[in-house]
Design an enzyme around this catalytic site. Structure first.
Site, PDB file in Angstrom:
ATOM      1  N   LEU A   1       0.861  -1.178   0.000  1.00 28.25           N
ATOM      2  CA  LEU A   1       0.000   0.000   0.000  1.00 28.25           C
ATOM      3  C   LEU A   1       0.898   1.229   0.000  1.00 28.25           C
ATOM      4  CD1 LEU A   1      -2.657  -0.972   2.722  1.00 28.25           C
ATOM      5  CD2 LEU A   1      -2.886  -1.169   0.245  1.00 28.25           C
ATOM      6  N   ASP A   2       0.467   2.309  -0.662  1.00 29.89           N
ATOM      7  CA  ASP A   2       1.225   3.558  -0.598  1.00 29.89           C
ATOM      8  C   ASP A   2       1.423   3.961   0.853  1.00 29.89           C
ATOM      9  OD1 ASP A   2       1.134   3.611  -3.317  1.00 29.89           O
ATOM     10  OD2 ASP A   2      -0.438   5.128  -3.454  1.00 29.89           O
ATOM     11  N   GLN A   3       2.496   4.670   1.122  1.00 28.40           N
ATOM     12  CA  GLN A   3       2.779   5.111   2.486  1.00 28.40           C
ATOM     13  C   GLN A   3       1.601   5.888   3.080  1.00 28.40           C
ATOM     14  OE1 GLN A   3       6.356   7.416   2.870  1.00 28.40           O
ATOM     15  NE2 GLN A   3       6.213   7.595   5.078  1.00 28.40           N
TER      16      GLN A   3
ATOM     17  N   THR B   1      -1.562   5.617   2.339  1.00 29.13           N
ATOM     18  CA  THR B   1      -2.809   4.854   2.341  1.00 29.13           C
ATOM     19  C   THR B   1      -2.860   3.939   3.557  1.00 29.13           C
ATOM     20  OG1 THR B   1      -2.829   4.860  -0.083  1.00 29.13           O
ATOM     21  CG2 THR B   1      -4.222   3.239   1.015  1.00 29.13           C
TER      22      THR B   1
END
Length: 568
Positions: free
Chosen positions: A413-415, A417
């Site tokens: 997951l993106d940082q 998110t």
């Protein structure tokens, strides 16, 4: 000069102090005791930093040059809380600016030598620029391109003639008498030789014209190389003098020069970053640090790879090596209450709950093959390349669990998110679930808030996404280089000027949902808090959450449906 600012300059006075969960630790080991010392970046310090960003956004002078800014929340001896703010390096050419923490002492002692060396460095810079702008370089480029065009045109013509000769040879071999055939073939061979001579003559002409220019350019390049070596030596000499003079003080009252703290040498700019300036000022003015936050503001060059308005940790080269000394003597804050585990799965014993200092890492499912956590926003899924980007879900679990070192992340997951992140506890399970991800058999559902009103109820977005190497980490729609991506969306609710949306991605491209939302060929509305893709609203986080994950358990042979409540 006023340096201590009231909280009301940055945030609403009613901001809940209790809402100060930690998203990052500034930390280092005490040189004397070896103890790990930590200072948090909390939601409150981030809110203060957002208040400073609002101030910076009102003046274009702060956007002209990209740099790191920072705030430090401190406690006065009487218990009152105040805020310090700092910038890295110089601000519009000045090291001392009203309202900002002053530079670390020491620069004045080498001011004369600094000015003299800077003048020499500027002269070298101008000389290098002059050598790079030689008219011979432009002449060479123009002439070289001209010859290349002539050679290409000649090659095309010769290739056509060769093809014609081949066809003619086949024709005359069947129609001419032996004597006439011999003469005709010699004529064709002669034509081929003449074209070879023509090409060699053009190449000789090219060399005759370009070689004198090449000699001038080579001499200039050699001179540039010497100037760069001289510039490097001068910079190193000045840096050594400055670092011998720069004196840092910690909360034990001990002072040391940068040269003593980093005897092996330190990069240019060490001591001029926000964190050392803030902590040194607090230590020398009897102020207790409570929390700190650093962020980037202004334009970013390609090699910096920084995004305006994003928070960053201590830089690995300049700040991180100083943290242990700077934090020495700092009294720790009281520990946070023990966190609760979020529902679902087997409840672990207290020593297995995901706790990292004051930050919880809720485990929502675990068995002997898998573990799933509810990743908080602001935390990396796996460690990054540099020292200041090692804190992550994977590194925390590896420190927390007895079998942590064998954990393998199945996706990311993106940082920014939050939501469900799945990890495998053995290679076979990792291989089997990876196949499910690749075959798109894992059902993923995200929830987001868009920073505007979406007028359509549902649909799908299909756009090819490509990561531009000149503008990392941003992704963009590119019909030539991009990889296909597909997302289904459904409006859940409209809340004032915002829209709550459910996303179901069928592919897993980097930043897929963020680009599909922001791009005009998608929804044309950024996700709230997505500064990378143009959202200007001041919020505490990116409003994107991985809410559900459904898949076939490869060992139990049953469907698992994991859910994590959306926190916004």
């Amino acid at each position: 000069m006023v340096v201590l600012h009231p909280l009301s300059d940055f945030i609403d006075c009613d901001f809940a102090i209790a809402n100060s969960s930690c998203s990052y630790w500034y930390e280092g080991r005490c040189p004397q005791s070896g103890d790990r010392l930590k200072l948090p970046r909390t939601s409150m310090s981030e809110a203060i930093a957002h208040g400073l960003m609002q101030h910076l956004a009102k003046n274009d002078c702060y956007s002209r040059e990209g740099k790191m800014y920072g705030i430090l929340l401190v406690e006065l001896p009487n218990g009152e809380q105040r805020v310090l703010k700092a910038f890295s390096g110089l601000l519009n050419g000045c090291s001392v600016v009203e309202g900002w923490v002053p530079p670390i002492p020491g620069r004045d002692e080498v001011a004369f030598e600094e000015n003299r060396t800077l003048a020499q460095l500027d002269a070298i810079k101008q000389e290098i620029i002059t050598l790079k702008q030689l008219t011979e370089r432009q002449q060479y480029e123009i002439l070289f391109n001209g010859f290349e065009q002539q050679l290409q045109a000649m090659s095309d013509r010769h290739r056509y003639c060769k093809h014609q000769r081949q066809e003619k040879r086949q024709l005359i071999c069947n129609t001419l008498t032996p004597e006439a055939l011999t003469i005709a073939l010699e004529q064709l061979d002669e034509e081929s030789r003449q074209q070879g001579i023509e090409r060699r003559q053009l190449k000789r002409q090219q060399n005759a014209v370009l070689q004198p220019l090449q000699k001038v350019i080579a001499a200039a390049d050699a001179q540039i190389s010497e100037l760069k070596q001289r510039r490097k030596a001068l910079s190193g000499q000045l840096q050594a003098q400055m670092h011998a003079s720069y004196s840092l003080t910690n909360f034990s009252g001990r002072s040391q020069s940068l040269q003593q703290l980093m005897p092996g040498g330190s990069p240019t700019g060490t001591g001029d970053c926000c964190a050392p300036k803030l902590l040194h000022y607090a230590a020398t003015h009897n102020l207790k640090p409570l929390a700190m936050a650093e962020f980037w503001w202004g334009e970013s060059s390609v090699n910096q790879d920084k995004v305006q308005g994003e928070f960053y940790g201590a830089c690995a080269e300049r700040c991180q090596p100083l943290m242990g000394f700077l934090l020495s003597g700092l009294r720790p804050n009281p520990p946070a209450p023990f966190p609760r585990r979020e529902g679902g799965g087997r409840s672990p014993s207290p020593d297995r709950v995901g706790v990292w200092g004051e930050v919880t890492l809720p485990i929502i499912y675990e068995d002997e093959w898998l573990i799933a956590v509810n990743k908080p926003a602001g935390l990396l899924s796996v460690p990054g390349r540099y020292r200041d980007r090692q804190d992550s879900v994977l590194s925390r679990l590896r420190n927390l669990l007895p079998d942590g070192m064998v954990l393998i992340s199945l996706h990311r997951l993106d940082q920014e998110t939050s939501g469900i992140l799945l990890l495998a506890r053995d290679r076979q399970t990792h291989r089997q679930l990876s196949q499910q991800f690749q075959q798109r058999r894992i059902h993923k559902v995200y929830e987001a808030i868009l920073s505007g009103v979406l007028t359509i109820e549902q649909g799908k977005i299909e756009l090819p996404l490509w990561g531009d190497p000149e503008n990392r980490p941003e992704q963009k729609v590119d019909w030539q280089h991009g990889k296909p991506s597909l997302t289904h969306f459904q409006v859940m609710a409209r809340e004032g000027d915002y829209t709550r949306v459910e996303f179901t991605p069928l592919t897993g491209r980097t930043h897929q949902l963020r680009v599909h939302a922001a791009d005009t060929r998608g929804l044309g509305i950024t996700i709230l808090g997505d500064r990378l893709y143009g959202c200007c609203a001041v919020t505490s986080r990116l409003h994107l959450h991985a809410r559900e994950l459904r898949f076939e358990h490869p060992q139990l042979e049953k469907t698992l449906h994991l859910q994590a409540i959306t926190p916004f």
